[in-house]
Design an enzyme around this catalytic site. Structure first.
Site, PDB file in Angstrom:
ATOM      1  N   ASP A 161      10.623  12.928   4.510  1.00 54.50           N
ATOM      2  CA  ASP A 161       9.495  13.538   3.787  1.00 54.50           C
ATOM      3  C   ASP A 161       9.708  15.021   3.521  1.00 54.50           C
ATOM      4  O   ASP A 161       8.760  15.805   3.497  1.00 54.50           O
ATOM      5  CB  ASP A 161       8.180  13.301   4.550  1.00 54.50           C
ATOM      6  CG  ASP A 161       8.007  11.837   4.874  1.00 54.50           C
ATOM      7  OD1 ASP A 161       8.164  11.027   3.946  1.00 54.50           O
ATOM      8  OD2 ASP A 161       7.760  11.499   6.047  1.00 54.50           O
ATOM      9  N   HIS A 183       8.699   7.975  -1.403  1.00 55.53           N
ATOM     10  CA  HIS A 183       8.988   9.228  -2.096  1.00 55.53           C
ATOM     11  C   HIS A 183       7.838   9.537  -3.035  1.00 55.53           C
ATOM     12  O   HIS A 183       7.383   8.657  -3.771  1.00 55.53           O
ATOM     13  CB  HIS A 183      10.275   9.105  -2.926  1.00 55.53           C
ATOM     14  CG  HIS A 183      11.515   9.144  -2.095  1.00 55.53           C
ATOM     15  ND1 HIS A 183      12.759   8.995  -2.627  1.00 55.53           N
ATOM     16  CD2 HIS A 183      11.684   9.315  -0.779  1.00 55.53           C
ATOM     17  CE1 HIS A 183      13.657   9.083  -1.659  1.00 55.53           C
ATOM     18  NE2 HIS A 183      13.026   9.261  -0.534  1.00 55.53           N
TER      19      HIS A 183
END
Ligand code: IMP
Ligand code: MG
Length: 336
Positions: free
Chosen positions: A13, A43
């Protein structure tokens, strides 16, 4: 005219999706291919006022001219893939290697019902661990065995290597982050596979001699979802007060937030063979940097942070993300 790998340097992340989307628009690759574990990754890509969360389709999908591939090493959940292809309107551009491992309903049920995986490790419950386990046991189906995937099948390594032979540009996007690598992360609090750049090359069938650049993405304030050690973690009260509050793309769990970890950055850069680094969330170091696209407009505070980070990483920082939207980035790769 090159092959670049983009991977996460901390616990995932880091904003790889946004970095990939930016690089794709700038470098115009013919193929963007995904490595990494599978649909446990999420994503986020924001273009204008649209936000997309993807788990199977490469995050470079916003660049419309590239073929979007999923490499042989990646696990595919056919339901997640079909849903994203529909939602994003990318049918005809998405290709799956015929040897990809398949995630079945049974894998998901086993991931969720295993106390070890779901409680102790804090898995995403997407079936990846059990699917990789079956793959190692050689009892897992492959993409070529699933009739619904027939329209997507391709020899992905062959397509990539052909493109490279013709001097075209290819992007290989990693998923997850260095800290949750099965080999190098905080075992056992890790995902079910290595997540380093070498693995991303292997996932796509691209030999190490074919890789020109490895861009490692680091977050100014790293985050971690799920269980496991996080040496620079701060209290939620502190990160909330700083205005840093994030939630997982796949599980919607609140992410734990920590400070910059120079030792981890150095080790991660070493194992990834980092040639250039990207820093995301510089606006969390100094709010005045939000959205700027000119290096010369960075504040003293931000520049001091970048200097320290560059020293830790040991490679130039050539991409600096200043906000979530795709265009909110400073790109000084050409000046290196
Ligand atoms: P699994 O990969 O679903 O088995 O989860 C194992 C650990 O890796 C858990 O702590 C997850 O939260 C973490 N994890 C897996 N994929 C990602 C990702 O893409 N970003 C961040 N953490 C992840
Ligand atoms: Mg993510």
């Amino acid at each position: 005219m090159s092959c670049t790998i983009i991977v996460g340097g901390f616990f995932g992340d880091e904003g790889k999706g946004k970095v990939v989307a930016h690089i794709a628009h700038k470098d115009e690759p013919v193929i963007i291919s995904r490595g990494g574990v599978g649909p446990n990754a999420g994503h986020t890509v924001m273009v204008g006022d649209q936000t997309y969360g993807v788990r199977m389709v490469p995050s470079g999908f916003v660049y419309k001219k590239a073929k979007l591939c999923i490499g042989s090493g990646v696990l595919v959940d056919p339901r997640v893939l079909e849903h994203e292809v529909e939602m994003l309107g990318v049918r005809g551009r998405v290709f799956v290697d015929k040897r990809c491992g398949i995630i079945t309903e049974d894998h998901i049920a086993r991931d969720k019902s295993s106390t070890h995986l779901s409680k102790k490790i804090g898995s995403t419950g997407s079936g990846c661990g059990p699917a990789n386990s079956d793959r190692v046991m050689r009892i897992s189906p492959q993409a070529k065995d699933v009739p619904e995937l027939a329209e997507y099948l391709l020899d992905v390594p062959l397509a990539i290597n052909d493109a490279l032979k013709k001097n075209k540009t290819v992007l290989l996007e990693g998923t997850q982050g260095f800290g949750i690598s099965l080999y190098y992360g905080t075992y056992p609090f890790v995902t079910s596979k290595d997540t380093s750049a070498s693995q991303i090359a292997a996932d796509n069938g691209v030999g190490p001699t074919k890789i020109d650049d490895v861009i490692v993405v680091f977050k100014a304030y790293p985050t971690r979802v799920g269980e496991g050690p996080f040496s620079t973690e701060m209290t939620t009260a502190k990160s909330d007060a700083m205005g840093i509050q994030e939630f997982g793309t796949v599980t919607h769990r609140q992410r734990r937030v920590g400070g910059w970890d120079g030792d981890m950055a150095r080790y991660s850069a070493m194992i990834n063979g980092c040639t250039q680094a990207a820093i995301t969330g510089i606006d969390n170091i100094d709010k005045a940097c939000f959205g700027i696209t000119d290096y010369n407009k960075l504040t003293k505070k931000a520049l001091a942070f970048l200097k320290q980070a560059e020293e830790d990483i040991g490679s130039p920082i050539t991409l600096i993300s200043t906000g979530p939207e795709m265009s909110q980035i400073i790109d000084i790769r050409d000046e290196q």
